[in-house]
Design a protein around this motif. Structure first.
Motif, PDB file in Angstrom:
ATOM      1  N   MET A   1      84.001  52.392  69.564  1.00 45.30           N
ATOM      2  CA  MET A   1      84.771  52.540  68.765  1.00 45.30           C
ATOM      3  C   MET A   1      86.051  52.380  68.163  1.00 45.30           C
ATOM      4  SD  MET A   1      86.469  55.456  71.188  1.00 45.30           S
ATOM      5  CE  MET A   1      84.565  55.336  72.740  1.00 45.30           C
ATOM      6  N   LYS A   2      85.841  50.803  67.918  1.00 50.07           N
ATOM      7  CA  LYS A   2      86.706  50.597  66.750  1.00 50.07           C
ATOM      8  C   LYS A   2      86.243  51.211  65.948  1.00 50.07           C
ATOM      9  CE  LYS A   2      89.384  47.102  64.700  1.00 50.07           C
ATOM     10  NZ  LYS A   2      89.936  47.400  63.577  1.00 50.07           N
ATOM     11  N   TYR A   3      85.533  51.823  64.918  1.00 52.42           N
ATOM     12  CA  TYR A   3      85.618  52.330  64.123  1.00 52.42           C
ATOM     13  C   TYR A   3      86.082  53.958  63.502  1.00 52.42           C
ATOM     14  CZ  TYR A   3      82.431  55.336  60.572  1.00 52.42           C
ATOM     15  OH  TYR A   3      82.988  56.889  59.620  1.00 52.42           O
ATOM     16  N   LEU A   4      86.201  54.625  65.007  1.00 54.46           N
ATOM     17  CA  LEU A   4      86.503  56.203  65.724  1.00 54.46           C
ATOM     18  C   LEU A   4      87.857  54.960  65.549  1.00 54.46           C
ATOM     19  CD1 LEU A   4      85.771  58.437  66.178  1.00 54.46           C
ATOM     20  CD2 LEU A   4      86.051  57.983  68.973  1.00 54.46           C
ATOM     21  N   ALA A   5      88.954  54.320  66.100  1.00 50.07           N
ATOM     22  CA  ALA A   5      90.271  54.087  66.489  1.00 50.07           C
ATOM     23  C   ALA A   5      90.411  53.926  64.916  1.00 50.07           C
ATOM     24  CB  ALA A   5      90.384  52.534  67.514  1.00 50.07           C
ATOM     25  N   ASP A   6      90.076  53.000  64.507  1.00 49.01           N
ATOM     26  CA  ASP A   6      90.419  53.211  62.573  1.00 49.01           C
ATOM     27  C   ASP A   6      90.328  54.201  62.060  1.00 49.01           C
ATOM     28  OD1 ASP A   6      90.062  50.038  63.332  1.00 49.01           O
ATOM     29  OD2 ASP A   6      88.720  49.471  61.239  1.00 49.01           O
ATOM     30  N   TYR A   7      89.262  55.225  61.942  1.00 52.57           N
ATOM     31  CA  TYR A   7      89.148  56.753  61.166  1.00 52.57           C
ATOM     32  C   TYR A   7      89.970  57.478  62.473  1.00 52.57           C
ATOM     33  CZ  TYR A   7      87.263  61.350  60.041  1.00 52.57           C
ATOM     34  OH  TYR A   7      87.221  62.804  59.120  1.00 52.57           O
ATOM     35  N   LEU A   8      90.750  57.613  62.900  1.00 51.92           N
ATOM     36  CA  LEU A   8      92.276  58.103  63.865  1.00 51.92           C
ATOM     37  C   LEU A   8      93.277  56.948  63.584  1.00 51.92           C
ATOM     38  CD1 LEU A   8      90.500  58.910  65.683  1.00 51.92           C
ATOM     39  CD2 LEU A   8      91.603  59.832  67.313  1.00 51.92           C
ATOM     40  N   HIS A   9      93.538  56.212  63.182  1.00 51.55           N
ATOM     41  CA  HIS A   9      94.736  55.119  62.563  1.00 51.55           C
ATOM     42  C   HIS A   9      95.064  55.663  61.157  1.00 51.55           C
ATOM     43  CE1 HIS A   9      94.031  52.303  65.728  1.00 51.55           C
ATOM     44  NE2 HIS A   9      94.958  53.451  66.566  1.00 51.55           N
ATOM     45  N   ALA A  10      94.183  56.111  60.622  1.00 51.48           N
ATOM     46  CA  ALA A  10      94.177  55.653  59.401  1.00 51.48           C
ATOM     47  C   ALA A  10      94.895  57.737  58.636  1.00 51.48           C
ATOM     48  CB  ALA A  10      92.768  56.239  58.912  1.00 51.48           C
ATOM     49  N   ARG A  11      94.581  58.428  60.257  1.00 48.22           N
ATOM     50  CA  ARG A  11      95.449  59.918  59.712  1.00 48.22           C
ATOM     51  C   ARG A  11      96.478  59.378  60.374  1.00 48.22           C
ATOM     52  NH1 ARG A  11      90.526  59.281  57.929  1.00 48.22           N
ATOM     53  NH2 ARG A  11      88.924  60.444  57.418  1.00 48.22           N
ATOM     54  N   GLY A  12      97.104  58.428  60.938  1.00 45.92           N
ATOM     55  CA  GLY A  12      98.854  58.702  61.062  1.00 45.92           C
ATOM     56  C   GLY A  12      98.480  59.544  62.948  1.00 45.92           C
ATOM     57  N   LEU A  13      97.194  59.358  63.669  1.00 47.11           N
ATOM     58  CA  LEU A  13      97.420  59.593  64.652  1.00 47.11           C
ATOM     59  C   LEU A  13      96.385  58.156  65.792  1.00 47.11           C
ATOM     60  CD1 LEU A  13      94.776  62.046  64.014  1.00 47.11           C
ATOM     61  CD2 LEU A  13      97.162  62.471  64.784  1.00 47.11           C
ATOM     62  N   LYS A  14      97.048  58.146  66.993  1.00 45.52           N
ATOM     63  CA  LYS A  14      96.818  57.624  68.223  1.00 45.52           C
ATOM     64  C   LYS A  14      95.033  57.424  68.382  1.00 45.52           C
ATOM     65  CE  LYS A  14     101.552  56.048  68.607  1.00 45.52           C
ATOM     66  NZ  LYS A  14     100.920  54.174  67.338  1.00 45.52           N
ATOM     67  N   ILE A  15      94.651  56.860  68.982  1.00 46.03           N
ATOM     68  CA  ILE A  15      93.708  57.278  70.253  1.00 46.03           C
ATOM     69  C   ILE A  15      93.628  56.371  71.743  1.00 46.03           C
ATOM     70  CG2 ILE A  15      92.649  55.386  69.986  1.00 46.03           C
ATOM     71  CD1 ILE A  15      90.107  55.899  69.859  1.00 46.03           C
ATOM     72  N   GLY A  16      93.338  57.228  71.953  1.00 46.84           N
ATOM     73  CA  GLY A  16      94.022  57.247  74.861  1.00 46.84           C
ATOM     74  C   GLY A  16      92.260  56.947  74.413  1.00 46.84           C
ATOM     75  N   ILE A  17      91.856  56.528  75.634  1.00 44.95           N
ATOM     76  CA  ILE A  17      91.016  56.182  76.213  1.00 44.95           C
ATOM     77  C   ILE A  17      90.606  56.194  77.939  1.00 44.95           C
ATOM     78  CG2 ILE A  17      90.527  53.789  77.121  1.00 44.95           C
ATOM     79  CD1 ILE A  17      87.703  54.011  74.910  1.00 44.95           C
ATOM     80  N   TYR A  18      89.445  56.258  78.533  1.00 48.46           N
ATOM     81  CA  TYR A  18      89.769  56.875  80.097  1.00 48.46           C
ATOM     82  C   TYR A  18      88.597  56.047  80.466  1.00 48.46           C
ATOM     83  CZ  TYR A  18      88.243  59.132  84.040  1.00 48.46           C
ATOM     84  OH  TYR A  18      87.990  59.971  85.610  1.00 48.46           O
ATOM     85  N   SER A  19      89.087  55.550  81.131  1.00 53.83           N
ATOM     86  CA  SER A  19      88.495  54.687  82.688  1.00 53.83           C
ATOM     87  C   SER A  19      89.197  54.920  83.939  1.00 53.83           C
ATOM     88  CB  SER A  19      88.442  53.048  82.555  1.00 53.83           C
ATOM     89  OG  SER A  19      87.619  52.586  83.434  1.00 53.83           O
ATOM     90  N   SER A  20      88.907  54.683  85.184  1.00 53.01           N
ATOM     91  CA  SER A  20      89.323  54.783  86.328  1.00 53.01           C
ATOM     92  C   SER A  20      89.636  53.001  87.512  1.00 53.01           C
ATOM     93  CB  SER A  20      87.963  56.179  87.557  1.00 53.01           C
ATOM     94  OG  SER A  20      88.367  55.705  88.663  1.00 53.01           O
ATOM     95  N   ASN A  21      90.007  53.133  88.301  1.00 54.28           N
ATOM     96  CA  ASN A  21      90.017  51.890  89.366  1.00 54.28           C
ATOM     97  C   ASN A  21      89.119  51.523  90.033  1.00 54.28           C
ATOM     98  OD1 ASN A  21      90.644  53.545  91.522  1.00 54.28           O
ATOM     99  ND2 ASN A  21      93.134  53.235  91.350  1.00 54.28           N
TER     100      ASN A  21
END
Length: 393
Positions: free
Chosen positions: A96-116
Motif C-alpha cells: 500500500m505504501k507503493y500505491l500511495a506514493d504512486y497517487l501522491h506523485a500524480r497530485g492525488l490522495k489515497i483513501g482506505i476502508y475499514s470497519s469498527n
C-alpha cells in the motif's frame, strides 16, 4: 412543504457546532472516486493505478477530484503475525505504501476502508480492538482518508463508541487523515458526527445489494437526498452530511436518463455533499464528462461560504433547493418530480429575493437576463433547472 426554523433547535445546533474539530482537514466537501461501484471488492494495484492515470488525463483531478478511495476488499484475509492489516499480496504485490506514493506523485490522495467490528462488510479483517495499530499503519503508508464502516462483531459496544475510538487513534498519529463515519442504519449520526469526523453518512446505501446488480434508477438518489432534509445546520466548514456517492454513469444496469443524472449532480452540489464518483473513469462517454466536469456546478459545491443548501419547497410537481453563496448570490435547483416534461416557476419571495434578480443558467452556461418576481423554465422528467441568482436593483 417549507418548515419554520425552531429557535431552540437552532441554539442547540450552534452549541453542538462549537464542539466540532477546530482545524478541519478540508473546509469544503471532499471530491474524488471510490472503488466499490465499478469493481466491488475485486480491486487490485493495476486497476487503481489505471484509475489514477485516468483521473489525471481526463481532467478530473484538475477539476477537484483528488481522492481515490479503496473500498472494502483491499486487505488480505487475515492480519499478519504482528496483528496488522496488510494489502492482499497477490492483488497488491508492491504494498500500500507503493500505491500511495504512486497517487501522491500524480497530485492525488489515497483513501482506505475499514470497519469498527471484527470483520468488514465483505468479510475481511476489521479494526475492532486494533484501532491504534491500524491508525499507525495507515499513517506509515501515507493514507489521506479513512472510510470507517459499522459491520462485524463488536461485543455490544456502540458504533458511536467504536468510531470515537478510531477518531482518537487517528488524531494521535500526527498525520492528517480525513475520517468518514459510515453507519448506514443510523438516523442520528449528524447530531454528533462533527465531534469526531470530517463527514458522515446520513443513511443507507444509495444502491442496495450492489453485488446482485439491481436496477438503478433516479429513485436511488432521490431517496437518499431526503436523508439530508433538516440536517443542514449540523454540517459546514469542514464537516459534511454525506447522502452517499454519485451514481452518474453507474457501471451496471443503469436505467437513469441523462437528465436524471444531471439532476443528482446538481442536487448533491447544492446540499454541499461530498462529490465522490462511482463510475469507471477509465472509460467515460463525453456526456458523462459534461456532467462531472461542469465547473460552475462544482463551484457551488465547493463554495467558500461552506453553507449547505436546503429544501424550501416540496409539492406534487416540484422541489426547490437553495444555497447561499459566498459572493452574495444564491444557487437554486428546481427539480421536476413529475414523469413528464413540465414548465415550472420560481417565485422570488419563496427564496427571500425581493422583486428583480439577474439569473445565470449553470447547465447552459448562459446569462438569462433580469427577471421580476418570478422565473420559469421547461424541465425534463425528473430533471432540474439549476441557476445562479443575484438580486438586482
Amino acid at each position: 412543504m417549507r418548515k419554520p426554523i425552531i429557535a431552540l433547535a437552532f441554539i442547540a445546533t450552534i452549541a453542538f457546532a462549537a464542539k466540532a474539530q477546530d482545524k478541519p482537514i478540508t473546509t469544503t466537501p471532499p471530491m474524488g472516486w471510490m472503488s466499490w461501484f465499478p469493481f466491488i471488492d475485486k480491486i487490485n494495484e493495476k486497476k487503481i493505478m489505471e484509475v489514477a492515470d485516468a483521473m489525471v488525463k481526463s481532467g478530473l483531478r484538475d477539476a477537484g477530484y483528488k481522492l481515490l478511495q479503496l473500498d472494502d476488499g483491499w486487505m488480505a484475509a487475515t492480519r499478519d503475525k504482528e496483528g496488522r492489516q496488510y494489502a492482499d499480496t497477490s492483488r497488491f504485490p508492491h504494498g500500500m505504501k507503493y500505491l500511495a506514493d504512486y497517487l501522491h506523485a500524480r497530485g492525488l490522495k489515497i483513501g482506505i476502508y475499514s470497519s469498527n467490528g471484527t470483520q468488514t462488510c465483505a468479510g475481511y479483517p476489521g479494526s475492532y480492538n486494533h484501532e491504534e495499530l491500524d491508525a499507525k499503519t495507515y499513517a506509515a503508508w501515507g493514507i489521506d482518508y479513512l472510510k470507517y464502516d459499522a459491520c462485524g462483531e463488536k461485543e455490544n459496544h456502540t458504533d458511536r463508541e467504536l468510531h470515537t475510538r478510531m477518531s482518537k487513534a487517528l488524531r494521535a498519529i500526527g498525520r492528517p487523515i480525513m475520517f468518514e463515519i459510515c453507519i448506514f442504519s443510523s438516523g442520528d449520526t449528524h447530531l454528533w458526527g462533527a465531534e469526531i469526523a470530517d463527514m458522515w453518512r446520513t443513511g443507507g446505501d444509495i444502491v442496495k445489494f450492489i453485488e446482485r446488480t439491481p436496477e438503478v434508477t433516479y429513485k436511488n438518489w432521490y431517496e437518499n437526498l431526503g436523508q439530508v432534509v433538516g440536517k443542514e445546520n449540523y454540517a459546514g466548514n469542514g464537516h459534511w452530511n454525506d447522502p452517499d456517492n454519485l451514481i452518474v454513469d453507474y457501471p451496471r444496469n443503469n436505467k437513469q436518463t441523462y437528465e436524471e443524472q444531471k439532476a443528482q449532480f446538481s442536487l448533491w452540489s447544492v446540499v454541499s455533499a461530498p462529490l465522490i464518483l462511482g463510475n469507471d473513469v477509465r472509460n467515460m462517454f463525453d456526456a458523462t464528462k459534461q456532467i462531472l466536469l461542469n465547473k460552475e456546478i462544482i463551484a457551488v459545491d465547493q463554495d467558500k461560504a461552506t453553507k449547505p443548501g436546503s429544501r424550501v419547497i416540496s409539492d406534487d410537481q416540484k422541489e426547490v433547493w437553495v444555497k447561499q453563496l459566498n459572493d452574495g448570490s444564491k444557487a437554486v435547483v428546481i427539480f421536476n418530480k413529475q414523469d413528464t416534461e413540465a414548465t415550472l416557476s420560481l417565485n422570488f419571495k419563496d427564496i427571500n429575493v425581493a422583486k428583480k434578480a439577474k439569473i445565470r443558467d449553470l447547465w447552459s452556461h448562459s446569462d438569462k437576463g433580469t427577471f421580476t418576481d418570478t422565473y420559469s423554465a421547461k424541465i425534463a422528467p425528473h430533471g432540474v433547472n439549476m441557476i445562479k441568482l443575484i438580486a438586482a436593483k
